[in-house]
Design a protein around this motif. Structure first.
Motif, short mmCIF file in Angstrom:
data_model
loop_
_atom_site.label_atom_id
_atom_site.label_comp_id
_atom_site.label_asym_id
_atom_site.label_seq_id
_atom_site.Cartn_x
_atom_site.Cartn_y
_atom_site.Cartn_z
N VAL A 1 25.30 14.90 -6.59
CA VAL A 1 24.40 14.51 -4.73
C VAL A 1 22.72 14.03 -5.70
CG1 VAL A 1 24.25 14.33 -2.27
CG2 VAL A 1 26.14 14.50 -3.27
N GLY A 2 22.48 12.74 -5.34
CA GLY A 2 20.52 13.12 -5.37
C GLY A 2 20.25 12.48 -4.30
N VAL A 3 18.94 13.70 -3.35
CA VAL A 3 18.58 12.87 -2.13
C VAL A 3 16.52 12.76 -3.00
CG1 VAL A 3 16.68 14.28 -0.81
CG2 VAL A 3 19.56 14.70 -1.32
N LEU A 4 16.12 11.81 -2.41
CA LEU A 4 15.09 11.01 -2.83
C LEU A 4 14.34 10.98 -1.49
CD1 LEU A 4 17.09 10.21 -4.59
CD2 LEU A 4 15.93 7.51 -4.66
N PHE A 5 13.27 11.77 -1.31
CA PHE A 5 12.54 12.23 -0.56
C PHE A 5 11.20 10.85 -0.52
CE2 PHE A 5 11.42 15.40 2.90
CZ PHE A 5 10.54 14.46 3.35
N VAL A 6 10.71 10.13 -0.09
CA VAL A 6 9.84 8.82 -0.05
C VAL A 6 9.01 9.01 0.95
CG1 VAL A 6 10.20 6.20 -0.40
CG2 VAL A 6 11.89 7.65 -0.90
N ASP A 7 7.49 9.27 0.08
CA ASP A 7 6.68 9.44 0.74
C ASP A 7 5.72 7.87 0.55
OD1 ASP A 7 4.62 10.64 2.89
OD2 ASP A 7 3.41 9.80 1.68
N ILE A 8 4.98 7.15 1.54
CA ILE A 8 5.00 5.67 1.86
C ILE A 8 2.94 5.81 1.45
CG2 ILE A 8 4.46 3.55 2.43
CD1 ILE A 8 7.59 4.15 1.84
N ASP A 9 3.06 5.27 -0.08
CA ASP A 9 1.63 5.28 -0.02
C ASP A 9 0.61 4.59 0.27
OD1 ASP A 9 1.79 8.25 -1.24
OD2 ASP A 9 2.26 6.47 -3.25
N GLY A 10 -0.45 4.37 1.38
CA GLY A 10 -1.61 3.54 1.59
C GLY A 10 -0.80 3.06 3.29
N PHE A 11 0.38 3.25 3.68
CA PHE A 11 0.44 2.87 5.15
C PHE A 11 -0.75 3.55 5.77
CE2 PHE A 11 2.59 3.63 8.69
CZ PHE A 11 3.14 2.98 9.20
N LYS A 12 -0.96 4.35 5.92
CA LYS A 12 -2.25 4.48 6.83
C LYS A 12 -3.45 3.85 6.63
CE LYS A 12 -5.10 8.73 9.33
NZ LYS A 12 -6.39 7.82 9.16
N PRO A 13 -4.33 3.28 6.47
CA PRO A 13 -4.77 2.13 6.19
C PRO A 13 -4.40 0.51 6.58
CG PRO A 13 -5.01 2.93 3.72
CD PRO A 13 -3.59 3.54 4.37
N VAL A 14 -2.96 0.09 6.32
CA VAL A 14 -2.33 -0.51 6.60
C VAL A 14 -2.32 -0.77 8.51
CG1 VAL A 14 -0.23 -2.19 7.14
CG2 VAL A 14 -1.24 -1.51 5.04
N ASN A 15 -1.75 0.42 8.67
CA ASN A 15 -1.75 0.64 10.39
C ASN A 15 -2.91 0.76 11.26
OD1 ASN A 15 0.21 1.50 12.59
ND2 ASN A 15 -0.50 3.32 12.08
N ASP A 16 -4.11 0.95 10.39
CA ASP A 16 -5.78 1.45 10.99
C ASP A 16 -5.82 0.04 11.06
OD1 ASP A 16 -5.06 4.26 11.13
OD2 ASP A 16 -6.20 4.97 9.81
N THR A 17 -6.43 -0.64 10.15
CA THR A 17 -6.18 -1.59 9.89
C THR A 17 -5.83 -2.83 10.80
OG1 THR A 17 -7.49 -1.38 7.40
CG2 THR A 17 -7.36 -3.58 8.05
N HIS A 18 -5.04 -2.97 11.04
CA HIS A 18 -4.13 -4.19 11.20
C HIS A 18 -3.16 -4.04 12.82
CE1 HIS A 18 -5.26 -6.67 7.87
NE2 HIS A 18 -4.61 -5.16 6.67
N GLY A 19 -3.33 -2.60 12.27
CA GLY A 19 -2.82 -2.32 14.76
C GLY A 19 -1.35 -1.54 14.35
N HIS A 20 -0.78 -1.15 14.82
CA HIS A 20 0.39 -0.29 15.50
C HIS A 20 1.52 -1.00 15.12
CE1 HIS A 20 -0.93 3.55 15.74
NE2 HIS A 20 -1.86 3.54 16.91
N ASP A 21 1.07 -2.59 15.42
CA ASP A 21 2.71 -3.93 15.68
C ASP A 21 2.54 -4.13 14.27
OD1 ASP A 21 2.81 -3.92 18.07
OD2 ASP A 21 1.51 -5.76 18.94
N ALA A 22 1.39 -4.32 13.86
CA ALA A 22 1.83 -4.12 11.63
C ALA A 22 2.68 -3.13 11.19
CB ALA A 22 0.46 -4.70 11.46
N GLY A 23 2.13 -2.06 11.70
CA GLY A 23 2.91 -0.82 11.22
C GLY A 23 3.63 -0.56 11.51
N ASP A 24 4.34 -1.13 12.47
CA ASP A 24 5.54 -1.20 13.26
C ASP A 24 6.67 -1.96 12.15
OD1 ASP A 24 5.60 1.09 14.91
OD2 ASP A 24 5.15 -0.39 16.41
#
Length: 614
Positions: free
Chosen positions: A478-501
């Motif tokens: 059994v493997g557990v992969l913990f995935v943290d998105i790199d670069g998500f915050k700039p997209v959310n801040d630049t293009h808005g929450h709708d784009a982030g969602d």
């Protein structure tokens, strides 16, 4: 008229007396015959018993005792020829010769022939037929009873093969029966005369009692003359139309304004109208009118009118219409079945929910709705509750006419008659399909992320626990992969929450595409995801992690926007050689993820022991 009636009654009583007299005589005659026949049968049996016991010399004593009986006039044992038996020695010599010994002996008596019996009657009796001779003038009854040969008789009388050995003549007196007939006739005549006198008195008093009888009848009763004027009214009529004068008033005048179209003068008329009492209040009534036989002789009483107050009936009809309206408009389906569970009544909501019209449902068993999803035990418990408690309620799956299975909330109540027996089963139910969907949605929302539809942390722990349990039993990884998105915050801040969602939703789709259907992808934070992978080797788990990394590095298109992101992935493995809990395995993957971030991001790092200390 009364004299004619009395004459007719006298003739009727005379015919009745004659019929009962004839019947009584027949009954008494049959009874005397039956008693004489019983005596003859008994005597034949006694005679045979004496003969079989070898007590032939005692027959004369036995006959003397029988002749001394007060009800017997004569008793004789005859040979088939009509000669009185047990007198000469002819039969005794034949028996001794047959037996070959001088076993029996007695002194002879003079020969004697029976008198007063026709040769033809004696011949019939000797042939085996019972003959009954009745002499009413002499008050006697004679029975010629055949003495038939039985198997036991052949031990001594085997020399002769005639089935009848002789004839028993029994003469009984019918004087007692005749006296009983006369007593019965006398008593019957006295009773009939008393009855005739009583009926005559009742006819004389009939007119005096007629008014009292009318007053005692239920409902409002009026007696009118040929002009429709009331001559007599009972107590209920005065009470129902309180405050109005009745005697001497035309009955048609009692009707309320606008309701005077009923013709009371018509004999055998019936219908409904509305009367008006002394207070001016309307009184709805049903009317039945009939002509009285010979009524014109009885104080001009020609027509009788029976009126029943329909006020309560009309109120009941209004309540029934109200109940029918409610039944037709409520959203709940209503079904009424009889004690044999045949459908007798449904409402429109039943048709709307099940698809069965009244023509298709009435007379059929409710099992036409059965879906097959419930077990026999379920229905056994349901019927136990109905029988013992008189009701049942609960959720059940049924089938519509088109075959669609749907959930419903069902309530069943029993209606019992005065004897406590079930007369009807009344069922109400609601289609709870929408409610079930809402409940399913609430359960889904409680365990899934609202934005991506992925399992949340609660469901993740549950699935990971199950995966670890299976791995311990079956020996896979059994493997557990913990995935943290790199670069998500700039997209959310630049293009808005709708784009982030929208980006998070696309990330969820890509993550699901990296694993198998049996793998779990969950969102546990804003831009943090966890994958639970079941595999045979550690290499396969790490290969999936690399696939996830490559997938996250490909560009994402959000409407007209192209975004570039990455992922830091921490991997922890359960290989079966250690006792790890879900929390520990997730914590290890989280630690490895931070190691990847600190190491420059966009990397896959496998957890290794001692990494927590670093």
């Amino acid at each position: 008229m009364m004299a004619l009636l009395l004459l007719l009654l006298s003739c009727l009583f005379a015919a009745l007396f004659f019929a009962m007299h004839t019947w009584q005589r027949q009954m008494i005659g049959r009874q005397a015959h039956a008693q004489a026949e019983a005596v003859a049968h008994t005597m034949v049996s006694s005679l045979k018993t004496l003969m079989l016991l070898g007590e032939a010399e005692s027959v004369h004593d036995w006959l003397a005792r029988m002749r001394a009986h007060p009800e017997l006039q004569s008793v004789e044992v005859l040979r088939r020829s009509g000669v009185v038996a047990f007198r000469d020695l002819e039969t005794m010599h034949q028996v001794n010769r047959f037996l070959g010994s001088e076993l029996f002996s007695r002194a002879p008596l003079p020969a004697k022939r029976v008198q007063g019996v026709a040769a033809s009657d004696l011949k019939r009796a000797a042939g085996g037929t019972q003959v009954v001779l009745r002499d009413d003038a002499a008050n006697r009854l004679t029975i010629l009873e055949p003495i038939k040969v039985e198997q036991a008789c052949l031990r001594c009388h085997g020399y002769e093969h005639n089935p009848v050995r002789g004839v028993l003549l029994v003469t009984t007196s019918t004087a007692a029966a005749q006296a009983a007939m006369w007593r019965t006739d006398r008593n019957l005549l006295g009773l009939l005369l008393m009855g005739l006198v009583l009926v005559a008195l009742l006819i004389v008093l009939m007119h005096r009692y007629m008014e009292a009888i009318i007053r005692a009848l239920g409902g409002m009763l009026f007696v009118t003359d040929g002009d429709g004027v009331i001559r007599m009214a009972n107590r209920q009529a005065h009470r129902g139309l309180r405050g109005r004068p009745l005697i001497g008033t035309p009955i048609a005048a009692l009707q309320a304004a606008g309701h005077g179209d009923l013709d009371f003068a018509q004999a055998r008329s019936h219908g409904e109208t509305v009367l008006e009492n002394g207070d001016g209040a309307p009184v709805p009534v049903s009317v039945l009118s009939a002509r009285m036989p010979w009524g014109s002789w009885l104080e001009r009483a020609e027509l009788v009118h029976v009126l029943h107050d329909l006020s309560q009936q009309k109120e009941s009809e209004r309540e029934i219409r109200l109940a029918a309206t409610v039944m037709d408009t409520v959203p709940s389906a209503i079904m009424v079945a009889d004690h044999d569970a045949n459908i007798r009544l449904i409402n429109p909501a039943f048709t709307a929910i099940t698809g069965y019209s009244a023509e298709e449902a009435l007379g059929r068993n409710p099992n036409i709705l059965k879906s097959g999803k419930q077990s026999k035990e379920f229905y056994a418990e349901m019927w136990r509750s109905i029988r013992e408690e008189g009701r049942w309620s609960g959720e059940i799956w049924n089938r519509r006419k088109n075959g669609e299975i749907y959930p419903e909330w069902l309530i069943i109540n029993t209606m019992r008659d005065d004897d406590g027996e079930v007369s009807y089963y009344v069922s109400t139910f609601l289609d709870i399909t929408d409610q079930k969907k809402m409940e399913d949605q609430l359960r889904h929302n409680a365990s899934h992320d609202a934005l991506t539809g992925l399992p949340n942390r609660v469901l993740l722990y549950d699935r990971l626990d199950h995966s670890l349990s299976r791995a311990r039993r079956n020996g896979f990884v059994v493997g557990v992969l913990f995935v943290d998105i790199d670069g998500f915050k700039p997209v959310n801040d630049t293009h808005g929450h709708d784009a982030g969602d929208a980006l998070l939703q696309q990330i969820a789709v890509r993550l699901r595409g990296c694993g198998r259907d049996s793998d779990t992808v969950a969102r546990v934070g804003g831009d943090e995801f966890v994958m639970v992978v079941e595999s045979n080797t550690e290499r396969d788990v790490l290969a999936i992690a690399e696939k996830v990394l490559a997938t996250m590095q490909r560009p994402f298109t959000l409407d007209a926007i192209t975004c570039h992101i990455g992922a830091s992935i921490g991997v922890s493995l359960f290989t079966g050689g250690e006792e790890l809990e879900s929390v520990t395995l997730l914590k290890q993957a989280d630690t490895a993820m931070y190691e990847a971030k600190n190491g420059g991001k966009n990397r896959v790092v496998r957890f290794r022991p001692g990494m927590e200390a670093e």
